[in-house]
Every structure is written in C-alpha cells, then in structure tokens.
Design a protein around this motif. Structure first.
Motif, mmCIF file in Angstrom:
data_model
loop_
_atom_site.group_PDB
_atom_site.id
_atom_site.type_symbol
_atom_site.label_atom_id
_atom_site.label_comp_id
_atom_site.label_asym_id
_atom_site.label_seq_id
_atom_site.Cartn_x
_atom_site.Cartn_y
_atom_site.Cartn_z
ATOM 1 N N ALA A 105 18.101 -9.314 4.483
ATOM 2 C CA ALA A 105 17.261 -9.471 3.292
ATOM 3 C C ALA A 105 18.116 -9.617 2.039
ATOM 4 O O ALA A 105 17.833 -10.427 1.149
ATOM 5 N N GLY A 106 19.213 -8.861 1.968
ATOM 6 C CA GLY A 106 20.092 -8.974 0.806
ATOM 7 C C GLY A 106 20.759 -10.331 0.726
ATOM 8 O O GLY A 106 20.875 -10.925 -0.349
ATOM 9 N N LEU A 108 19.587 -13.138 1.905
ATOM 10 C CA LEU A 108 18.562 -14.103 1.530
ATOM 11 C C LEU A 108 18.322 -14.102 0.024
ATOM 12 O O LEU A 108 18.191 -15.157 -0.607
ATOM 13 N N VAL A 109 18.311 -12.944 -0.561
ATOM 14 C CA VAL A 109 18.111 -12.853 -2.014
ATOM 15 C C VAL A 109 19.281 -13.504 -2.752
ATOM 16 O O VAL A 109 19.105 -14.242 -3.726
ATOM 17 N N VAL A 110 20.506 -13.261 -2.254
ATOM 18 C CA VAL A 110 21.687 -13.862 -2.892
ATOM 19 C C VAL A 110 21.622 -15.380 -2.810
ATOM 20 O O VAL A 110 21.933 -16.097 -3.771
ATOM 21 N N ILE A 112 18.947 -17.314 -2.559
ATOM 22 C CA ILE A 112 17.907 -17.826 -3.459
ATOM 23 C C ILE A 112 18.399 -17.839 -4.906
ATOM 24 O O ILE A 112 18.203 -18.801 -5.654
ATOM 25 N N VAL A 113 19.084 -16.778 -5.304
ATOM 26 C CA VAL A 113 19.604 -16.724 -6.670
ATOM 27 C C VAL A 113 20.624 -17.832 -6.900
ATOM 28 O O VAL A 113 20.663 -18.471 -7.959
#
Length: 301
Positions: A105-106, A108-110, A112-113
């Motif tokens: 999940a972490g 994936l967030v990176v 997207i950013v």
C-alpha cells in the motif's frame, strides 16, 4: 556313632514336609457360571479384517479401536465408517503475507504521488529530454574571384548562367533556370533550350542518368557512353557527360533532336547539371551558343 549317615525316618530333614492337613486337597467352592464371563465374538469389520484382528486398526490387537471401548458397536457418537473415500482437502490459493500488505500500500501511494508530480511538471514535454536538433546547414558557395555580368541569371548556391544573344528565360520552368531560342515571331515551339538545375547529396553520374532518361522517355533514342570530363576547377570533384540523338513525332511531324548533358559535383555536395537540347537542323548555331553559356556556368562555380 557308627560313621554311617542317619537317614532317620526318611526324607530330607532340610525340606519342610507338608503337614497332615496340607496333603489333602480340599475341593474349592464351585460358583455358577456367569454370562459376563462368556466370550462374545465382535461383529465383522466392514474394512475387511476378521473378528479379533482389529480390522483396520492394529493387527493382532483384538477388538482395538473406539468400537470396543464404548458401549456402542461403533463407539459413542461415532457413526459407522463410510465406504466412500473422503474428499481431498481443498488447497488454499496464494495468500499474501500480512506483513507485505502495508508495504504494498505504501509503494502504491508513492507511485501515485510520482505520477501526479510528473504530470504537474510537464512530463510530456519532450523538449526537456531531447536537445533540439541542429538544422541542416545550407552549403555556401566557395569563394571565387568571378564576378557575373549584369545580365547573368542566378541559379543557386552561387551558380549563374549568362544567356547567349537571342536566348530568353523560359518562365514556365520552376526547377533551376532554363533559357530557350524560338523561331522568329513565335513564342512557342522552341528550336533549342539550355537548362541549368541543381541537386544535393547525389553523385554526378546518378544525376546525369536520371536526367537523360526523363528527357528521352517517349522518344526513339540512341545514347552514347557516359564519359568522364576533366574537372576544370579545383572545387569540382566529379565531372561526367553524355551525348544522345533521338526522334519524336508531334502532330504528325517527325523531328530529330540532338542533345548533351554534363554534370559537375562540387566538394560541398552540390551537383550542377547543364542540359542542352536542339533540333538537328538548328544544331550548328545552337551548339556554338551553348558552348558560351556552359563556360559562364562553370566560371561561376
């Protein structure tokens, strides 16, 4: 003492002899037979073992298993064995370890950013990735002391042509410059023409063959051999020529033609072609004029 062993009354004195009461066997008290002491044959086993062999259990252990340890034939709360093979245990699919879930999940967030930042910073702008290509430089004419006369017609790359008396610019031509001579009081049906045109990044020989094929495409033509010319200037590196004769028919009238093509390639890659063509009956006058015009072109190279 007589020296003989006294046997006494008989027997071994060191062994206790039974008393008079112990020599007589008294009969034991006989009890009536009990039904619980009777041997009970176990029921036949459905798994193929005989009675007393333990069936599917431990061989040689009579009556082993839960069926013999409870009051029920198959044990307490135990149903009779099924003849069906038990269904295989379902294999569980791939399961992501719980520890990797927050890590994924972490990441994936990176990602997207990062995509958002690239979009905001103009990531599709290719000019920041690829340097601008350098435009192709235009060949410049080599330095020469030749000064064209006022009536010279510029062709390109420093080359010009001076038309002979009686020759005029053929305005319909768009590639290069062409001068022609017409019969008296006529603006059509040129008796001869002299055409100067240029091309880059090609050999002089290839340019010559392409021109002669185009000039005689619909004519009955006899070509001469391509010959090398001595290059008249140091700036020229390839000089070739070809002569031909041909015949064509227009409006029922047959016309014989004489022609010649010369091509000159300079060190900067610019090839200049001199395309001369005349009616056979006008050849003596046209060839003399063409020689003068050829010299003006070569002098300007």
């Amino acid at each position: 003492m007589s020296g003989k062993r006294d046997k006494g009354t008989g027997g071994n004195p060191w062994v206790n002899q039974p008393g008079p009461d112990e020599d007589q066997d008294e009969p034991e008290e006989q009890l009536p037979p009990s039904p619980w002491n009777l041997e009970v044959q176990p029921p036949p086993s459905p798994w193929g073992g005989s009675a007393g062999t333990g069936g599917h259990g431990d061989p040689g252990a009579p009556g082993s298993g839960p069926a013999t340890q409870t009051s029920s034939a198959w044990g307490d709360k135990v149903g009779p064995p099924s003849l069906r093979r038990p269904a295989p245990a379902k294999k569980k699919g791939f399961q992501l370890p719980p520890l990797l879930i927050p890590i994924g999940a972490g990441l994936l967030v990176v990602a997207i950013v990062a995509v958002v930042l690239v979009a905001l910073s103009g990531g599709n702008d290719k000019t920041s990735q690829n340097p601008p290509s350098t435009p192709m430089s235009t060949p410049t004419a080599p330095k020469t002391s030749y000064q064209p006369p006022p009536n010279a017609i510029p062709v390109g790359f420093g080359v010009s042509v001076v038309p002979a008396p009686g020759w005029t610019l053929y305005t319909k031509e768009t590639a290069g410059k062409q001068v022609a001579v017409f019969p008296p009081n006529q603006a059509e049906g040129a008796r001869a023409f002299f055409w100067v045109r240029q091309k880059r990044d090609v050999t002089a020989n290839a340019y010559l063959l392409g021109i002669v094929e185009g000039e005689t495409e619909e004519e009955i033509t006899q070509l001469g051999a391509v010959r090398n010319l001595p290059c008249p200037k140091d700036v020229l590196v390839e000089c070739v020529a070809i002569d031909y004769t041909s015949t064509f028919t227009k409006n029922g009238v047959e016309t014989k033609v004489k022609g010649s093509i010369e091509t000159y390639r300079r060190k900067d890659g610019v090839v200049t072609a001199l395309d001369f063509r005349t009616n056979a009956d006008f050849a003596p006058k046209a060839e003399a004029d063409a020689a003068i015009m050829k010299k003006s072109v070569i002098d300007s190279m």
